[in-house]
Design an enzyme around this catalytic site. Structure first.
Site, PDB file in Angstrom:
ATOM      1  N   GLY A  26      63.166  -1.406  -5.385  1.00 36.61           N
ATOM      2  CA  GLY A  26      62.620  -2.525  -4.624  1.00 36.61           C
ATOM      3  C   GLY A  26      62.982  -3.854  -5.241  1.00 36.61           C
ATOM      4  O   GLY A  26      63.293  -3.937  -6.426  1.00 36.61           O
TER       5      GLY A  26
ATOM      6  N   THR B 221      60.730  -3.981 -12.339  1.00 35.50           N
ATOM      7  CA  THR B 221      59.755  -3.606 -11.321  1.00 35.50           C
ATOM      8  C   THR B 221      58.567  -4.554 -11.372  1.00 35.50           C
ATOM      9  O   THR B 221      58.052  -4.851 -12.447  1.00 35.50           O
ATOM     10  CB  THR B 221      59.257  -2.156 -11.469  1.00 35.50           C
TER      11      THR B 221
ATOM     12  N   ASP C  63      55.855  -3.710 -10.482  1.00 35.67           N
ATOM     13  CA  ASP C  63      54.698  -2.852 -10.743  1.00 35.67           C
ATOM     14  C   ASP C  63      54.351  -2.764 -12.222  1.00 35.67           C
ATOM     15  O   ASP C  63      53.256  -2.328 -12.573  1.00 35.67           O
ATOM     16  CB  ASP C  63      54.959  -1.439 -10.206  1.00 35.67           C
TER      17      ASP C  63
ATOM     18  N   ARG D 181      51.080   0.961  -6.080  1.00 36.55           N
ATOM     19  CA  ARG D 181      50.648   2.238  -5.524  1.00 36.55           C
ATOM     20  C   ARG D 181      49.897   3.051  -6.578  1.00 36.55           C
ATOM     21  O   ARG D 181      48.873   3.660  -6.286  1.00 36.55           O
ATOM     22  CB  ARG D 181      51.905   3.001  -5.056  1.00 36.55           C
TER      23      ARG D 181
ATOM     24  N   LEU E  71      56.077 -10.931   0.115  1.00 36.80           N
ATOM     25  CA  LEU E  71      56.216 -12.254  -0.497  1.00 36.80           C
ATOM     26  C   LEU E  71      56.050 -12.190  -2.008  1.00 36.80           C
ATOM     27  O   LEU E  71      56.675 -12.939  -2.750  1.00 36.80           O
ATOM     28  CB  LEU E  71      55.203 -13.230   0.099  1.00 36.80           C
TER      29      LEU E  71
ATOM     30  N   ARG F 185      57.097 -10.160  -4.043  1.00 33.58           N
ATOM     31  CA  ARG F 185      58.282  -9.690  -4.765  1.00 33.58           C
ATOM     32  C   ARG F 185      59.533 -10.496  -4.425  1.00 33.58           C
ATOM     33  O   ARG F 185      60.590 -10.250  -4.996  1.00 33.58           O
ATOM     34  CB  ARG F 185      58.520  -8.205  -4.482  1.00 33.58           C
TER      35      ARG F 185
END
Lengths: 412, 412
Positions: free
Chosen positions: A13, A143, A145, A191, A298, A300
């Protein structure tokens, strides 16, 4: 003398910092005593299978190009979600890839990405070892994340965290204007790991206590406790703001989506996420004005608001990958160690890819409060340095100037 | 000599420029030969009914405060959605308000807001006329919707338009990375007028043709035509991006919401907006990867990305309101006339409030293409000057520094 080139690709991503790592690789190659040309594979590993390359050494020859690339969101080289098969089951893509490497004189391959991309780095490394290839294979983390193991934090996370914190403060200003009871739910990406949702706490200052609650995937979400939290807070405060990770789950491990929240009420399915689910819960059970805001992509891709700290570290990790390959390191990922938090200092190193791929780093439980509805100061201290500094994007004609990507989504 | 003070309040939905108009009023009063203290009513007209005021002349005495106020999103004074009754039915709030005015020595009242707020200006003006009050009542426009009559464009719109255009470009970079067919729907605010959705066209540049379609409330939305548009575009382009106004309606005037889109498919209600509705339509009928992004409140509160042109004009309109009151103008709204587009120049004037309140200015049909799925160059030329220039927000500790609002959403 035969050619000694290298190749770089991006996968997974988007973030606003992944192109800074790409720029770091290109810059590292330019200053390398070992590598000549830096090729870019378009759309990750797929670009090799499709033989779609850019010569980045010529395309990014000027310092201005490299600088612009650093500030450009998403992947300049495009991405893919392609998962390599196990070479023991099917080695055909590996044979093709390593033939391409030979044909182009590739001596080092750099793959910038997150968890899935590190799986590709691991598989290519394993295959290289099997065939006794001396091609160096290095992963560069990326990432929003922040869930990669073996590194203090990941490129892209700091910028996304800065965007989330700034946006949360702006949403607070937006929310506080009405003197009526209200609840605002802000859904943030993540997630499995709640790092980015936790970063919303950085919006708090001397007049803003929002977000008033933070719900993370690391602790089980209890609907009754949530409603109790909100009811209690509304007794003393008009406008309650909640930060919630898209990945919150109940104690059985089921994601909290509006299909679940609504199924109880109306017996049918909804197709929305955690934010909408909490919105419905408040609407049905408390009845005050309620709104959910999904920050969506937005967080990312908003390169107009990036962390200078993040971009600098992302660039440096790209450079580091090149120097690691020069030092004959392979089957590894660039890592970052925080040597001091105040003043903030980091050092760059590497770790074997085997312990990193397909593992996820979650927020330690001791950095989350006991009730599971807020973070502890330790986590805030960990996060704060990562969002420092503003990278100045250039504007032209009213909008940001980014590096053109005509090779992606080409027009007919 | 008796006191000669004035009062200002804000109402309606937030913008990132409404505090610049407030700063303009305060600055105007500071430099006025006629008015002493500038009072702020907290939560719009409700603040008068609740006797909640701030002394802005002291609170904003320093130039630094005024500058910070200009760059602070949403309403520093808070807002309300209170609708005054017709004074012929119930004059009690009017009696109270004008008593407050007398008690505080108020000679001029400035109300910054959108359509509903101009209704308040009209009603107060009518009542003032009825009781022969010499209190000057002036409206100062504000709305990201840009739908107020009698003025070329409205404060707040340019900044929201800049945010939309920049965000659309970033979403394009985010979307273009995958070499698979996809459709991305971006839902933008605007219930009746499509000005803000149209501003997404400003994201187009030499390599980015997105948004590929723009659907506005001004033309009827046809689901079959929409699907045909998308199918056709996907034949030649991988990643199709659509900008859609939340207020699109079919030819019978029904809003396109997912409840409608889904009711046809599954026979039950959904509770989402136009973006989700179009997402479902594509998913069910075309079957490519599809995502909808609702920009939500960020487009009206992201003060970290504002138009310098908009902020300057918003400030000037605040100043203009004070000078109009000094010139004995009343029952009017400040207006802005574009005297030249290239180079862009405006002049400031005023218009009677009666022709403005409760009217809406839509995009002229001739500025929308025949198919109703894009805008014409004339509209782009109208929009472009409004997003020029970047207002520099100060950052501290990684997040923007805004004017504290402890008087809103007070802590216990």
């Amino acid at each position: 003398m035969s050619q000694s080139n290298c190749m770089v690709a991006q996968s997974g991503g988007p973030t606003t910092a992944i192109n800074a790592s790409l720029a770091g690789v290109i810059h590292g190659v330019m200053n390398s005593g070992k590598y000549d040309t830096c090729y870019g594979s378009i759309n990750g590993i797929l670009g090799i299978l499709n033989e779609r390359y850019l010569n980045l050494s010529t395309a990014m020859a000027s310092p201005e190009s490299l600088k612009r690339l650093c500030l450009t969101p998403a992947m300049y080289l495009g991405s893919c979600r392609y998962k390599l098969p196990n070479y023991r089951d099917d080695d055909s893509p590996y044979v093709f890839i390593f033939n391409q490497f030979e044909k182009l004189g590739i001596k080092a391959f750099f793959y910038i990405g997150g968890n899935d991309s590190m799986d590709t780095v691991l598989k290519l490394s394993d295959y290289a070892e099997k065939i006794n290839s001396d091609i160096r294979i290095i992963g560069i983390p990326k990432t929003i994340d922040n869930d990669l193991c073996a590194t203090d934090h990941t490129p892209g996370f700091g910028s996304a965290a800065k965007y989330i914190a700034s946006t949360m403060l702006e949403v607070a200003h937006d929310t506080f204007i009405y003197a009526v009871k209200s609840v605002t739910i802000v859904e943030i990406m993540g997630r499995d790991a709640g790092w980015l949702t936790a970063a919303s706490a950085l919006a708090r200052n001397e007049y803003n206590t929002a977000p008033h609650f933070i719900y993370l995937p690391e602790t089980p979400f209890d609907q009754e406790q949530f409603l109790e939290d909100i009811r209690k807070k509304l007794e003393t405060l008009n406008n309650v703001i909640v930060a919630v990770s898209e990945g919150i789950r109940d104690k059985e491990g089921n994601y909290i989506t509006s299909s679940q929240a609504m199924a109880d009420q109306f017996g049918h399915q909804q197709l929305s996420g955690a934010g909408k689910a909490l919105e419905f819960l408040v609407k049905e059970n408390i009845g005050v004005k309620v709104r959910s805001v999904e920050i969506n992509v937005l967080q990312r891709c908003a390169a107009h608001l990036t962390s200078a700290t993040d971009l600098k570290e992302s660039f440096t990790q790209g450079q580091k990958a090149v120097s690691l390959a020069e030092e004959n390191v392979t089957a590894s990922m660039v890592t970052l160690e925080r040597t001091s938090n105040d003043p903030y200092r980091v050092s760059y190193s590497h770790a074997p890819i085997r312990g990193i791929a397909n593992e996820a780093k979650l927020i330690p439980r001791e950095w989350i409060n006991e009730a599971g509805n807020d973070i502890k100061p330790e986590l805030e201290e960990y996060l704060r340095p990562l969002i420092q500094g503003e990278a100045a994007v250039e504007f032209e004609n009213g909008i940001p100037v980014y590096m053109p990507v005509p090779h992606l989504n080409p027009q007919p």
